[in-house]
Scaffold this motif. Sequence first.
Motif, PDB file in Angstrom:
ATOM      1  N   ARG A   1      50.771  26.916  44.914  1.00 41.37           N
ATOM      2  CA  ARG A   1      50.912  27.763  46.088  1.00 41.37           C
ATOM      3  C   ARG A   1      49.586  28.431  46.437  1.00 41.37           C
ATOM      4  NH1 ARG A   1      56.598  30.767  44.458  1.00 41.37           N
ATOM      5  NH2 ARG A   1      57.915  28.911  44.580  1.00 41.37           N
ATOM      6  N   GLU A   2      49.334  28.552  47.702  1.00 40.42           N
ATOM      7  CA  GLU A   2      48.120  29.213  48.168  1.00 40.42           C
ATOM      8  C   GLU A   2      48.128  30.667  47.711  1.00 40.42           C
ATOM      9  OE1 GLU A   2      46.017  28.590  52.291  1.00 40.42           O
ATOM     10  OE2 GLU A   2      47.466  30.226  52.487  1.00 40.42           O
ATOM     11  N   ILE A   3      47.016  31.113  47.187  1.00 44.21           N
ATOM     12  CA  ILE A   3      46.924  32.495  46.712  1.00 44.21           C
ATOM     13  C   ILE A   3      46.810  33.422  47.921  1.00 44.21           C
ATOM     14  CG2 ILE A   3      45.644  34.118  45.264  1.00 44.21           C
ATOM     15  CD1 ILE A   3      47.022  31.797  43.762  1.00 44.21           C
ATOM     16  N   SER A   4      47.671  34.444  47.932  1.00 44.36           N
ATOM     17  CA  SER A   4      47.737  35.343  49.088  1.00 44.36           C
ATOM     18  C   SER A   4      46.866  36.586  48.893  1.00 44.36           C
ATOM     19  CB  SER A   4      49.182  35.782  49.307  1.00 44.36           C
ATOM     20  OG  SER A   4      49.614  36.591  48.219  1.00 44.36           O
ATOM     21  N   GLU A   5      46.714  37.309  49.968  1.00 41.48           N
ATOM     22  CA  GLU A   5      45.977  38.575  49.925  1.00 41.48           C
ATOM     23  C   GLU A   5      46.661  39.559  48.974  1.00 41.48           C
ATOM     24  OE1 GLU A   5      44.374  42.040  53.016  1.00 41.48           O
ATOM     25  OE2 GLU A   5      46.074  40.764  53.569  1.00 41.48           O
TER      26      GLU A   5
ATOM     27  N   SER B   1      42.062  29.537  40.110  1.00 42.66           N
ATOM     28  CA  SER B   1      43.388  28.995  40.422  1.00 42.66           C
ATOM     29  C   SER B   1      43.323  27.498  40.653  1.00 42.66           C
ATOM     30  CB  SER B   1      43.953  29.675  41.672  1.00 42.66           C
ATOM     31  OG  SER B   1      45.152  29.064  42.063  1.00 42.66           O
ATOM     32  N   THR B   2      44.398  26.820  40.283  1.00 43.80           N
ATOM     33  CA  THR B   2      44.518  25.386  40.533  1.00 43.80           C
ATOM     34  C   THR B   2      44.902  25.109  41.983  1.00 43.80           C
ATOM     35  OG1 THR B   2      46.795  25.504  39.760  1.00 43.80           O
ATOM     36  CG2 THR B   2      45.132  24.815  38.159  1.00 43.80           C
ATOM     37  N   SER B   3      45.058  26.164  42.783  1.00 48.74           N
ATOM     38  CA  SER B   3      45.420  26.021  44.187  1.00 48.74           C
ATOM     39  C   SER B   3      44.254  26.465  45.065  1.00 48.74           C
ATOM     40  CB  SER B   3      46.668  26.862  44.478  1.00 48.74           C
ATOM     41  OG  SER B   3      47.060  26.719  45.814  1.00 48.74           O
ATOM     42  N   LYS B   4      44.567  26.793  46.326  1.00 54.73           N
ATOM     43  CA  LYS B   4      43.581  27.280  47.289  1.00 54.73           C
ATOM     44  C   LYS B   4      43.811  28.770  47.529  1.00 54.73           C
ATOM     45  CE  LYS B   4      41.957  23.114  48.228  1.00 54.73           C
ATOM     46  NZ  LYS B   4      40.573  22.713  47.894  1.00 54.73           N
TER      47      LYS B   4
END
Length: 448
Positions: free
Chosen positions: A385-389, A411-414
């Motif tokens: 999952r995209e890392i959020s603010e 993170s393995t995500s964006k």
Amino acid sequence: MNYIIFALTVLLIAIMLMILKSLRIPMSIRKAEELFAENDLNGANELVKFVLNKKRNYVPAMYLKARILMQRGQYLLAIHELNEMMALSDFKKHVNELEVHYHLAGLYNQTQNYVKEIDEYKAILEFNPDDIKANHRLGHAWYQQKNYKNARENFLKVAVLDPRIEDIFLPLGVSCFKTSDYQKAEVYLLKASELKKDLPEVQFYLGSIYKMKKDYENAYLMLDNAKNDKKFFVKSLFMLGEMSVDRDNFNEAIEYLEKGLTSLKDNDEESHAYRYLLAECYEHENKIKEAIHHWSKIESENPSFRSTGVKLEAYRAILENDNLTPFFQSSLEELQPYITDMIAGLNYNIVSSEKKSSNEYQYRVYNIKRINDPPVLVLFNRTTREISEGQIIEFQKVISAEKCKSGIYISTSKFSLRAKSSAASKMIDLYDSEYISKAVEKIRARKK
């Protein structure tokens, strides 16, 4: 003189015959009523036929005919007779209107015409809003139609008017549950369970309430029993799985959820939610192929369900990337050499580490080139999952609590654009899946 006497005699006889004739119909009905009371339906019916042949719209005869039809189980004919009778302008002079509504309500129930049954009980309540029988039967009628709001209102009135009526406890408890009145639902479901132990319906709804209250011990006991009933099998397993996930026991959740797969309906939203939860459990256990299998099943039936499409896209990209695949096929403990090497490549030395979850590790590090600098906090987060603010803001709070100078989020995500902007203002360096892939490639090349 004799002529006058003869004439008067004839007139008197005629009057007497007329009186006898006029009394014959009521007398026949009285006799028919007696036979009906003695359960001689054939005798009563013959007299009723005789009267109706003489006077078709004679209300007492029509009413008795309807009652005979009811006794014989000819419900539709009885309904027709009663409705014809009520269409007559003078029917109220001969019968009790409230009694007729009771008969019709019962007949409509027998013929499963619940809409008409409800109309009859509404009519009864216009005569007497506190009529126990009408509230009781109307509550059951609403309940059969799954109109839980109205069922709850009628059942609660019955509970006040006559608490000894026990067959309302279960439907009242369920109706309260369905209308989010969980406090009353628990009270009446417990009353129902006292009357009869091990009722699956009671156990399912009580288990659901205990689950909401985080009383997992009692919820488990109730739902584990409720799942033995076919009606509650899948829903009980789903909630048992949810409780296991809440306790981070993903293997246990998988064990529960796998049992219900063959009972899932195709192209059904509840089934999609069920598979989605199972896929997430496999994800937590790094069984990516199994997770993809269930997300693919969901996508084939409902591509827009939650974030299924995003999940599949991310994991397919991972499976195609040999450098990222190991991060989703091994535990974080097994991946520590890779993570340690990555952190060292950033010129940091790990002095302590802490497992935050099955997908997160936190490290306290020092810069090996600036050994006098305050410590830095590193968070490694395995996710698609995209890392959020919001996640960056929460990490900043941890950095402050740990009294660290700054932070590094790997993170393995964006990272979302807002997350990047927030990190820049908070002295947090971000490293995404692209960095991990390149770092692993270098590590492997060096080892070779």
